[in-house]
Design an enzyme around this catalytic site. Structure first.
Site, PDB file in Angstrom:
ATOM      1  N   PRO A   2      68.469  57.642  42.731  1.00 20.14           N
ATOM      2  CA  PRO A   2      69.795  57.926  42.150  1.00 20.14           C
ATOM      3  C   PRO A   2      70.898  57.283  42.994  1.00 20.14           C
ATOM      4  O   PRO A   2      70.926  57.443  44.206  1.00 20.14           O
ATOM      5  CB  PRO A   2      69.893  59.453  42.205  1.00 20.14           C
ATOM      6  CG  PRO A   2      68.493  59.932  42.370  1.00 20.14           C
ATOM      7  CD  PRO A   2      67.763  58.852  43.110  1.00 20.14           C
ATOM      8  N   GLU A   3      71.751  56.533  42.339  1.00 18.41           N
ATOM      9  CA  GLU A   3      72.891  55.898  43.015  1.00 18.41           C
ATOM     10  C   GLU A   3      74.154  56.691  42.667  1.00 18.41           C
ATOM     11  O   GLU A   3      74.093  57.653  41.894  1.00 18.41           O
ATOM     12  CB  GLU A   3      73.015  54.446  42.544  1.00 18.41           C
ATOM     13  CG  GLU A   3      71.824  53.572  42.912  1.00 18.41           C
ATOM     14  CD  GLU A   3      71.894  53.033  44.337  1.00 18.41           C
ATOM     15  OE1 GLU A   3      72.895  53.299  45.027  1.00 18.41           O
ATOM     16  OE2 GLU A   3      70.951  52.352  44.750  1.00 18.41           O
TER      17      GLU A   3
END
Ligand SMILES: [Zn+2]
Length: 270
Positions: A2-3
């Site tokens: 997840p960014e």
């Protein structure tokens, strides 16, 4: 992994289900995440009303009166709000039971994520020393230009340095450098003020776009694997080694910088 856009999308998805709710209890099936769940979380969180949920870099801060739960999704973590009687799977490690009849469920196959506690009025050491948010006014080309003077590190590593600006991960750094026409290996100190202005604009544009897309493609607040919120066919550089540059047709090249794959067009990026 997840960014920033996926974490922001998660925050927006969770907010209406959490704020104003009380945490009734913690149901912990696996306390050993990247770090063990700390005693303070067990002691402080149950009974508290959630006053807000904030994102800082890739951290989520769930605020209550005595302090904030500090959540990080690691490599493969996700958060969902589910009815309380939803059976838990193998990787559903922690539930926060809410007074709404729902649970906030943390799922993480690889267990690199974590849940910590930050007492009210204190700043957790993980949050100390972080640079500005990329979508805030505090982040712009002048900031990059000033901080980079005399620095010989590759501009891509400089852009991914959390003390310079937070949350510009590998995919977004590669795409922003392509869009700005800046070679990822160029020494940070040799990039001009004008080119940093363009690079900062591209970082903001690409992250804002990814958040907008994430907001429309995520369901039940799960970050899908791969490139959530950002469709593969929209990428210009990342993951396209050997494929033709969408601007000039030259093959996209891949190198390793700071142990991360870096994709660029040697013709378009100088
Ligand atoms: Zn090109």
């Amino acid at each position: 992994m997840p960014e920033l856009p996926e974490v922001e999308t998660t925050r927006r998805g969770l907010e209406p289900h959490l704020v104003g709710r009380r945490v009734v209890a913690l149901d912990v099936r696996q306390p050993r995440l990247r770090w063990p769940l700390p005693r303070e979380l067990y002691d402080s969180l149950p009974g508290q009303r959630i006053d807000g949920i904030e994102r800082r870099a890739k951290y989520l801060l769930v605020h209550t009166e005595p302090g904030s739960a500090l959540l990080h999704l690691g490599m493969s973590g996700s958060l969902r709000v589910l009815p309380q009687d939803t059976p838990a799977g193998t990787h559903d490690h922690v539930d926060w039971r809410l007074d709404s009849g729902h649970v906030l469920r943390y799922t993480d196959p690889r267990r690199f994520g974590y849940q910590l506690w930050q007492p009210h009025g204190e700043t957790h050491e993980l949050l100390a020393g972080l640079g500005p948010e990329p979508l805030s006014d505090a982040f712009d080309g002048d900031l990059l230009w000033h901080l980079s003077r005399g620095r010989r590190a590759a501009v891509k590593l400089f852009l991914m340095d959390q003390a310079v600006v937070v949350g510009v991960g590998n995919i977004y750094a590669s795409e922003a450098l392509f869009a700005a026409g800046v070679h990822p290996k160029r020494a940070a100190g040799s990039v001009s003020r004008e080119r940093y202005a363009r690079l900062a604009r591209e970082v903001k544009r690409i992250l804002a776009y990814a958040i907008r897309r994430g907001g429309t493609t995520l369901r039940d607040f799960i970050s899908p694997d791969g490139l959530p919120g950002y469709f593969e066919q929209e990428l210009f550089a990342y993951g396209r080694e050997g494929e033709p540059c969408k601007v000039c047709g030259a093959p996209i090249r891949a190198i390793v910088l700071g142990q991360r794959s870096t994709f660029f067009c040697a013709r378009c990026q100088r």
